[in-house]
Design an enzyme around this catalytic site. Sequence first.
Site, PDB file in Angstrom:
ATOM      1  N   HIS A  46       0.958  -1.315   0.067  1.00  0.00           N
ATOM      2  CA  HIS A  46      -0.029  -0.003   0.165  1.00  0.00           C
ATOM      3  C   HIS A  46       1.042   1.177   0.031  1.00  0.00           C
ATOM      4  O   HIS A  46       1.860   1.084  -0.121  1.00  0.00           O
ATOM      5  CB  HIS A  46      -0.845   0.072   1.250  1.00  0.00           C
ATOM      6  CG  HIS A  46      -0.240  -0.358   2.434  1.00  0.00           C
ATOM      7  ND1 HIS A  46       0.528   0.615   3.326  1.00  0.00           N
ATOM      8  CD2 HIS A  46      -0.291  -1.468   3.234  1.00  0.00           C
ATOM      9  CE1 HIS A  46       1.173   0.148   4.143  1.00  0.00           C
ATOM     10  NE2 HIS A  46       0.389  -0.862   4.403  1.00  0.00           N
TER      11      HIS A  46
ATOM     12  N   HIS B  61       4.067   1.345   2.260  1.00  0.00           N
ATOM     13  CA  HIS B  61       5.147   0.635   1.694  1.00  0.00           C
ATOM     14  C   HIS B  61       5.776   1.493   0.501  1.00  0.00           C
ATOM     15  O   HIS B  61       7.077   1.490   0.300  1.00  0.00           O
ATOM     16  CB  HIS B  61       4.703  -0.714   1.151  1.00  0.00           C
ATOM     17  CG  HIS B  61       4.302  -1.916   2.058  1.00  0.00           C
ATOM     18  ND1 HIS B  61       2.869  -2.200   2.004  1.00  0.00           N
ATOM     19  CD2 HIS B  61       4.837  -2.493   2.695  1.00  0.00           C
ATOM     20  CE1 HIS B  61       2.565  -3.072   2.916  1.00  0.00           C
ATOM     21  NE2 HIS B  61       3.860  -3.181   3.564  1.00  0.00           N
TER      22      HIS B  61
ATOM     23  N   GLY C  81       9.259   1.220   8.865  1.00  0.00           N
ATOM     24  CA  GLY C  81       8.182   2.090   9.101  1.00  0.00           C
ATOM     25  C   GLY C  81       8.107   2.310  10.442  1.00  0.00           C
ATOM     26  O   GLY C  81       8.048   1.503  11.419  1.00  0.00           O
TER      27      GLY C  81
ATOM     28  N   ASP D 185       5.520   0.220  12.740  1.00  0.00           N
ATOM     29  CA  ASP D 185       5.933  -0.996  13.811  1.00  0.00           C
ATOM     30  C   ASP D 185       7.217  -0.562  14.344  1.00  0.00           C
ATOM     31  O   ASP D 185       8.223  -0.986  14.277  1.00  0.00           O
ATOM     32  CB  ASP D 185       6.437  -1.992  12.699  1.00  0.00           C
ATOM     33  CG  ASP D 185       5.198  -2.556  11.832  1.00  0.00           C
ATOM     34  OD1 ASP D 185       4.144  -3.412  12.333  1.00  0.00           O
ATOM     35  OD2 ASP D 185       5.044  -2.027  10.783  1.00  0.00           O
TER      36      ASP D 185
ATOM     37  N   GLN E  79       9.358  -3.030  16.236  1.00  0.00           N
ATOM     38  CA  GLN E  79      10.270  -3.662  15.252  1.00  0.00           C
ATOM     39  C   GLN E  79      11.397  -2.828  14.808  1.00  0.00           C
ATOM     40  O   GLN E  79      12.425  -3.277  14.784  1.00  0.00           O
ATOM     41  CB  GLN E  79       9.342  -3.976  14.047  1.00  0.00           C
ATOM     42  CG  GLN E  79      10.216  -4.483  12.716  1.00  0.00           C
ATOM     43  CD  GLN E  79       8.957  -5.083  11.611  1.00  0.00           C
ATOM     44  OE1 GLN E  79       8.585  -5.864  11.719  1.00  0.00           O
ATOM     45  NE2 GLN E  79       8.928  -4.017  10.587  1.00  0.00           N
TER      46      GLN E  79
ATOM     47  N   MET F 170      -2.106   3.125   7.542  1.00  0.00           N
ATOM     48  CA  MET F 170      -2.433   2.179   6.476  1.00  0.00           C
ATOM     49  C   MET F 170      -1.574   0.791   7.054  1.00  0.00           C
ATOM     50  O   MET F 170      -0.811   1.009   7.720  1.00  0.00           O
ATOM     51  CB  MET F 170      -1.491   2.579   5.187  1.00  0.00           C
ATOM     52  CG  MET F 170      -2.323   3.754   4.511  1.00  0.00           C
ATOM     53  SD  MET F 170      -1.493   4.080   3.011  1.00  0.00           S
ATOM     54  CE  MET F 170      -2.624   5.459   2.548  1.00  0.00           C
ATOM     55  N   SER F 171      -2.432  -0.193   6.726  1.00  0.00           N
ATOM     56  CA  SER F 171      -1.964  -1.485   7.021  1.00  0.00           C
ATOM     57  C   SER F 171      -2.364  -2.663   5.979  1.00  0.00           C
ATOM     58  O   SER F 171      -3.474  -2.291   5.712  1.00  0.00           O
ATOM     59  CB  SER F 171      -2.441  -1.837   8.509  1.00  0.00           C
ATOM     60  OG  SER F 171      -2.120  -3.187   8.879  1.00  0.00           O
TER      61      SER F 171
HETATM   62  P1  AMP Z   1       4.913  -5.146   6.200  1.00  0.00           P
HETATM   63  O1  AMP Z   1       4.753  -5.672   5.019  1.00  0.00           O
HETATM   64  O2  AMP Z   1       3.416  -5.116   7.037  1.00  0.00           O
HETATM   65  O3  AMP Z   1       5.583  -6.137   7.205  1.00  0.00           O
HETATM   66  O4  AMP Z   1       5.547  -3.792   6.177  1.00  0.00           O
HETATM   67  C1  AMP Z   1       6.957  -3.650   5.620  1.00  0.00           C
HETATM   68  C2  AMP Z   1       7.327  -2.303   6.127  1.00  0.00           C
HETATM   69  O5  AMP Z   1       6.543  -1.347   5.706  1.00  0.00           O
HETATM   70  C3  AMP Z   1       7.889  -2.337   7.543  1.00  0.00           C
HETATM   71  O6  AMP Z   1       8.686  -1.509   7.849  1.00  0.00           O
HETATM   72  C4  AMP Z   1       6.465  -1.522   8.085  1.00  0.00           C
HETATM   73  O7  AMP Z   1       6.724  -0.708   9.232  1.00  0.00           O
HETATM   74  C5  AMP Z   1       6.157  -0.610   6.992  1.00  0.00           C
HETATM   75  N1  AMP Z   1       4.826  -0.076   7.048  1.00  0.00           N
HETATM   76  C6  AMP Z   1       3.657  -0.508   7.171  1.00  0.00           C
HETATM   77  N2  AMP Z   1       2.516  -0.020   7.185  1.00  0.00           N
HETATM   78  C7  AMP Z   1       3.301   1.264   7.012  1.00  0.00           C
HETATM   79  C8  AMP Z   1       2.730   2.612   7.027  1.00  0.00           C
HETATM   80  N3  AMP Z   1       1.192   3.130   7.199  1.00  0.00           N
HETATM   81  N4  AMP Z   1       3.536   3.632   7.058  1.00  0.00           N
HETATM   82  C9  AMP Z   1       4.744   3.596   6.751  1.00  0.00           C
HETATM   83  N5  AMP Z   1       5.367   2.430   6.729  1.00  0.00           N
HETATM   84  C10 AMP Z   1       4.684   1.309   6.836  1.00  0.00           C
END
Ligand code: AMP
Length: 294
Positions: free
Chosen positions: A34, A37, A147, A150, A153, A184-185
């Site tokens: 999204h 990312h 991001g 998290d 993390q 966003m998630s």
């Molecule tokens: P994920 O695919 O959920 O494991 O996320 C991959 C990376 O994208 C991680 O470093 C997350 O922290 C970052 N991320 C996920 N959602 C967001 C967001 N809304 N804003 C910024 N970074 C994000």
Amino acid sequence: MRVVHNVAELRIAVKAMREQGLRIGFVPTMGFLHEGHASLIRQCKSRCGGTVVSIFVNPTQFGPSEDLSRYPQDLEADQSLCLKLDVSVLFLPDAAEMYPSNFQTFIEPGRVAEPLCGKYRPGHFRGVATVVAKLFNMVQPDLAFFGQKDLQQTAVIKRMVKDLNLPVDIAVVPTLREYDGLAMSSRNIYLTADERKRALSISLALFSAEAAFRAGERDTARLLDLAQECLWGVDVLQYCKLVDAQSLESLTGQVDRTAALCVAAYVGNTRLIDNIILNPNPEASGFLGLGPSV
Ligand code: AMP
């Protein structure tokens, strides 16, 4: 954009970029990409000549009762987004490539992985640290992007990089939000229309405490009360905590250093997390600056 599925192909692609003298940036993800990312990828592109993105839904960071098997996926859309963003290399390993049979070596994070999500997701950060260390060894990036969403993390990974002398800098990118404030998630897709409305109470709670903080409120109990008053929409609140933004230890009394207000809650069956940084000396601290971590 080169799409590679195994470590051997990845190494060849990265070596070619290195030979051109390019700085290598890395964005690890679990896919279903999204704008959050995309924001990491854009930051990476602006700072590195070569951009590697990985998509891997890492089984070792999911507990037995968590959503691994139903984690959302749309590889075609992810590939088009990466192409549009001009990613240099897209790494799509499968589980056998990441965890060959007889795999038995893990990274065990310390205290920083214990509070907040660590308490509710035992083993989660062990899985995260292990897969990220493996990905760092495979890609060997100069700079890796994570991001703020998290937050724990990022703290676990920064600690691991320092403790194990990993030769990579970590950049933390601010949380991207929907038009109304919801972070966003990939998991937002699970929310029904009613849950989506109620989920908004999480970001509203954070913004409410942030507004009070900006107006001068420094009392941790008062800030937490303000946030909790707004959390009417969640079904199960796991935590709403004010912690030191680096160590993640709980704060009491007055906020006298950079703090993070962190929330994890279920809305319906979906577990959502969010946080906001409260910095009493904004001009003095570079906590979230996009520069390498300290
Ligand atoms: P994920 O695919 O959920 O494991 O996320 C991959 C990376 O994208 C991680 O470093 C997350 O922290 C970052 N991320 C996920 N959602 C967001 C967001 N809304 N804003 C910024 N970074 C994000």
